[in-house]
Write an enzyme that holds these catalytic residues in place. Sequence first.
Site, PDB file in Angstrom:
ATOM      1  CB  SER A 162       5.761  -4.301  -6.112  1.00 35.16           C
ATOM      2  OG  SER A 162       6.034  -4.715  -4.801  1.00 35.16           O
ATOM      3  CE  LYS A 163       4.399   3.184  -1.601  1.00 38.32           C
ATOM      4  NZ  LYS A 163       4.078   4.032  -0.484  1.00 38.32           N
ATOM      5  NE  ARG A 164       3.844  -6.466  -0.418  1.00 40.72           N
ATOM      6  CZ  ARG A 164       3.850  -7.591  -1.118  1.00 40.72           C
ATOM      7  NH1 ARG A 164       4.684  -8.556  -0.824  1.00 40.72           N
ATOM      8  NH2 ARG A 164       2.983  -7.783  -2.104  1.00 40.72           N
TER       9      ARG A 164
END
Length: 483
Positions: A296-298
Amino acid sequence: MSQDLADLLFPSSPRVEAILAQYPARGLAQGALVTRFAPSPTGFVHIGSIYIAMIDWLLAHQTGGVFILRIEDTDQKRQIERALEDIVQYLAAFGLDPDEGLAIVDGAIAERGAYGPYVQSERRTIYGAFAKQLVASGWAYPSFQTEEELLALRRRQELANTGTGYYGPWAEDRGLTFAEVQEKLAGGQPFVIRVRAPYPNPEKAVIDDAIRGRLEIPGNEIDHVLLKSDGLPTYHLAVVADDVLMGVNRAIRGEEWLGTLPLHVQLYQALGLPMPIFAHIAPIAKTEGNAKRKLSKRKDPEANVAYYFAQGYPIQAVLEYLLNIADSGFEDWRSKNPESPLVEYPLSLRRMPVSMAMFDLQKLNSISREVIAGYSPDALLQQVLTWADEYSPDLSRWLHADLDYARAAVNIGRGDTPPRKDLTVWSDAEREHGYFFDECFARSLADEGYKFPSLADADMLLILDYCLQDMAAVEQKGKDAWL
Ligand code: GLU
């Protein structure tokens, strides 16, 4: 009526045939693959992007084909400053420079190749021509509905408990007459161009995916937007036009596009153009507890390519690792061909994972230690220096003060049998070898709680004495190992 409508909407667009004539067949040998990496400059560069770009690059280069970098910047609202530069620079840093498209040429970003422009926002005329042809053949139509009208439609559909979206009987603007369109245009109303999807019972899309084999997906019945009111295309129209014109014959992209594949198949059919062979890549995922989820990018720092540079992973290690998760045959090949360059690995899309490509930092770390162990003393020093110059001013200063000494220090223990593999990433160098440098050593004593009262303090002198003797010994050992 359709041709008149097309002329009314796109009075000055050229014909698609005229555009096709400007993009002749490439005349490559049989089997040569033309691939493209087509990122949107909307955020940081994800490790999954380098994964796909590497696959594109390898397949093109192994077959005498062409690897293209195409910038898909038609969603201008989502664009982020520097994203484009980052893409070009990271590709270059990984040695994945495109043969065509934006690349670093003589230190600056420049475009190369005869099938451009390679930035979609510079190809408006082309998309206008394709949209015009679709309108002329009845496959597309203008729609003037406002956001509020579309929202109201959605509410009506929800109340009616029916599928949402602009389609079939709900797509009011399908029925606009020529005169109505003329009137709306004269009133300056903005419009989009939508595909006129077959409804009801659209034909299934049947394709042979290079990774997944035969796929049969329910046909598309949604009248997706093809050209937006700002005159730029959506992904769907742009990808079809560009892959055809650029002669792409393997369209390798993330599996998130499988859902809209039936629309793309319809567009190829409507335009009477040949489809590339698609390969839909499974996402890179990791294990969390008992579950698997996409990187996940976050949540995951390792999703961002910048992470690998800041930690100081050798590029070679990251590429080896990505190939490892891309193709189950790679590890065996590598053990039989320890010295061969990666480009010689006969990558096979057929062996790629179809659900998730599992990412495991421990495995990357072990590959990284092996790769570092294989460096010559000079190469090792060079790599540590390059990393330190950018990310650790202290280490950089200590190393540059005496390069011979630095070389000996970072190579210490590498002549042992078995060789020490204490560096996993370049940032380990500070921890592993920093104590060879006075300033670092003194600082780490301080970090561990030593007080430096005064130089007259007897304990302090003893400690320093010990250090200096030890330093001389280790320096000698390091030089022996290296020479
Ligand atoms: N611009 C699309 C993306 O960033 C590219 C998809 C493709 O490769 O066709 O996901």
